[in-house]
Design a protein around this motif. Structure first.
Motif, short mmCIF file in Angstrom:
data_model
loop_
_atom_site.label_atom_id
_atom_site.label_comp_id
_atom_site.label_asym_id
_atom_site.label_seq_id
_atom_site.Cartn_x
_atom_site.Cartn_y
_atom_site.Cartn_z
N PHE A 1 7.06 2.14 16.34
CA PHE A 1 8.03 1.25 16.99
C PHE A 1 8.32 1.73 18.42
O PHE A 1 8.39 0.93 19.34
N GLU B 1 14.27 5.46 7.37
CA GLU B 1 13.21 6.35 6.87
C GLU B 1 12.76 5.93 5.47
O GLU B 1 11.57 5.95 5.16
N GLU C 1 8.90 10.70 7.55
CA GLU C 1 9.76 9.66 7.00
C GLU C 1 9.66 9.62 5.48
O GLU C 1 10.68 9.45 4.79
N GLU C 2 8.46 9.77 4.96
CA GLU C 2 8.30 9.80 3.50
C GLU C 2 9.02 11.02 2.90
O GLU C 2 9.69 10.91 1.86
N ASN D 1 10.70 2.69 5.94
CA ASN D 1 9.37 2.96 6.50
C ASN D 1 8.49 3.69 5.49
O ASN D 1 7.28 3.45 5.40
N ALA D 2 9.08 4.62 4.73
CA ALA D 2 8.31 5.36 3.72
C ALA D 2 7.73 4.40 2.69
O ALA D 2 6.65 4.65 2.14
N PHE E 1 5.80 5.43 11.27
CA PHE E 1 6.16 4.05 11.62
C PHE E 1 7.22 4.06 12.74
O PHE E 1 7.16 3.24 13.65
N ALA E 2 8.18 4.99 12.66
CA ALA E 2 9.21 5.07 13.71
C ALA E 2 8.55 5.35 15.06
O ALA E 2 8.93 4.76 16.07
N PHE F 1 6.18 8.24 -5.55
CA PHE F 1 5.21 7.71 -4.60
C PHE F 1 4.02 7.18 -5.39
O PHE F 1 3.40 7.92 -6.16
N ALA G 1 -1.09 5.78 10.69
CA ALA G 1 -0.12 6.47 9.84
C ALA G 1 -0.93 7.01 8.67
O ALA G 1 -1.57 6.23 7.95
N ALA G 2 -0.98 8.31 8.53
CA ALA G 2 -1.83 8.90 7.49
C ALA G 2 -1.34 8.48 6.11
O ALA G 2 -0.16 8.61 5.79
N ASN H 1 0.18 5.08 -5.49
CA ASN H 1 -0.99 4.89 -4.62
C ASN H 1 -1.28 6.13 -3.77
O ASN H 1 -1.52 6.04 -2.57
N SER I 1 3.70 1.53 -1.68
CA SER I 1 4.72 1.27 -2.70
C SER I 1 5.32 2.55 -3.27
O SER I 1 4.64 3.56 -3.44
N ARG J 1 -0.48 8.82 2.39
CA ARG J 1 -0.07 9.98 1.58
C ARG J 1 -1.24 10.43 0.70
O ARG J 1 -1.95 9.60 0.13
N ASP K 1 4.24 11.99 5.40
CA ASP K 1 4.77 12.11 6.76
C ASP K 1 6.27 12.38 6.69
O ASP K 1 6.87 12.45 5.60
N GLU L 1 0.81 -1.22 0.00
CA GLU L 1 0.00 0.00 0.00
C GLU L 1 0.84 1.26 0.00
O GLU L 1 0.38 2.32 -0.40
N VAL M 1 -1.76 2.10 7.88
CA VAL M 1 -1.81 3.23 6.93
C VAL M 1 -3.26 3.45 6.55
O VAL M 1 -3.89 2.59 5.93
#
Lengths: 189, 189
Positions: free
Chosen positions: B79, A171, B171-172, A174-175, B75-76, B151, B116-117, B153, A148, B119, B169, A146, B87
């Motif tokens: 953890f 990062e 990390e992304e 996780n991204a 995600f971090a 990115f 986790a929102a 999806n 990807s 994207r 987010d 999801e 997501v």
């Protein structure tokens, strides 16, 4: 054409000189566990990295010793330290920022070596033939699920001692919503 | 066709009921600064999120109050908390994990709302016409620079009150090496 991905947490490679400063004269790193690349291992030893804005405690040392000390951290770590790590291939540390490294027996101010490791693929020579790519080629890697993503500008590193694996930082992993061992697809450009 | 990207740090939306439990009876959120989406603002108020493995302190509250409390974490963060956030699109919190939320005057155990929102892109109705996309369409977004990614999806959300912006987010954003306001390219599928 697929290969496994792995997330690299922050870590540090140390020179022999710095190992002795941080851990004591004549000290040798001790083996904690093998890494996927032959000959590389996580050590029991940890150090702190100190920047102008903050400290990251307990950064894992990887062995064996290297000619130059180099810490691989994430952008988030960079914000916490107050040191923005440039995205660099491992070993390419000329002109990169330094930091204070603190060990149990001493500390050292390095004047370079704080980087965010550029995403890359390790490939055995035989794998490079199968994937039809060459050392230093840049490729794309597609992940699945999801979250990807397609990682662009991925460096291929080919060597007879390497094991097939893509490395990203936490990062990046996780991204993309991937975990260690997930399979990703190589797209040659 | 390009649009700006923005990185969302962890934050929490609170229901009126939970605002009163956390900050006191009759309490109203106070305005810290406007966000890019009209009517949305960061508040001066902060809360702690407590999970089975750890606590994240000082999570910014966003206003105005919403029908349901919802915390958007990385995600971090997941953890660190010991709560793996699924997501999800904002508001879609059925079946998601909960946590303890601690404010200065009280605490509340929420039984769902840690996500986790996913994207997404906010688009004004006029922008959707220009980009030739419709509400709820999934598109790809390409970023630029040495850490460029595509990115996949990415949810498009169209509304006459929305301002054109892609939200990822931290990390992304760090994985793509982008910062707030950088321009990214929309690729319709």
């Amino acid at each position: 054409m697929k290969l496994p991905i792995a997330l690299s947490n922050r870590h540090i490679h140390l020179s022999k000189e710095h190992i002795e400063i941080l851990f004591g004269e004549g000290y040798e790193l001790t083996h904690f566990k093998d890494l996927s690349q032959p000959g590389q291992y996580a050590c029991n030893e940890k150090v702190d990295i100190v920047g102008p804005k903050g400290t990251i405690k307990g950064v894992r040392v990887l062995g064996p010793a290297r000619p130059q000390t180099q810490a691989e951290v994430s952008f988030a770590d960079g914000f916490a330290l107050g040191i923005m790590p440039p995205v660099k291939d491992s070993g390419d540390i000329e002109g990169t920022p330094g930091a204070k490294i603190v060990g149990p027996k001493g500390e050292v101010e390095i004047d370079k070596g704080i980087i965010a490791a550029a995403r890359h693929i390790h490939m055995h020579t035989d794998d490079a033939e199968k994937f039809n790519v060459v050392d230093k080629q840049r490729v794309k890697i597609k992940t699945f699920g999801e979250r990807s993503v397609v990682f662009e500008n991925v460096l291929v590193r080919v060597h007879p001692t390497f094991a097939l694996e893509m490395h990203v930082d936490v990062e990046e992993g996780n991204a993309a919503g991937v975990k260690n061992g997930d399979m990703v697809e190589l797209i040659a450009e």
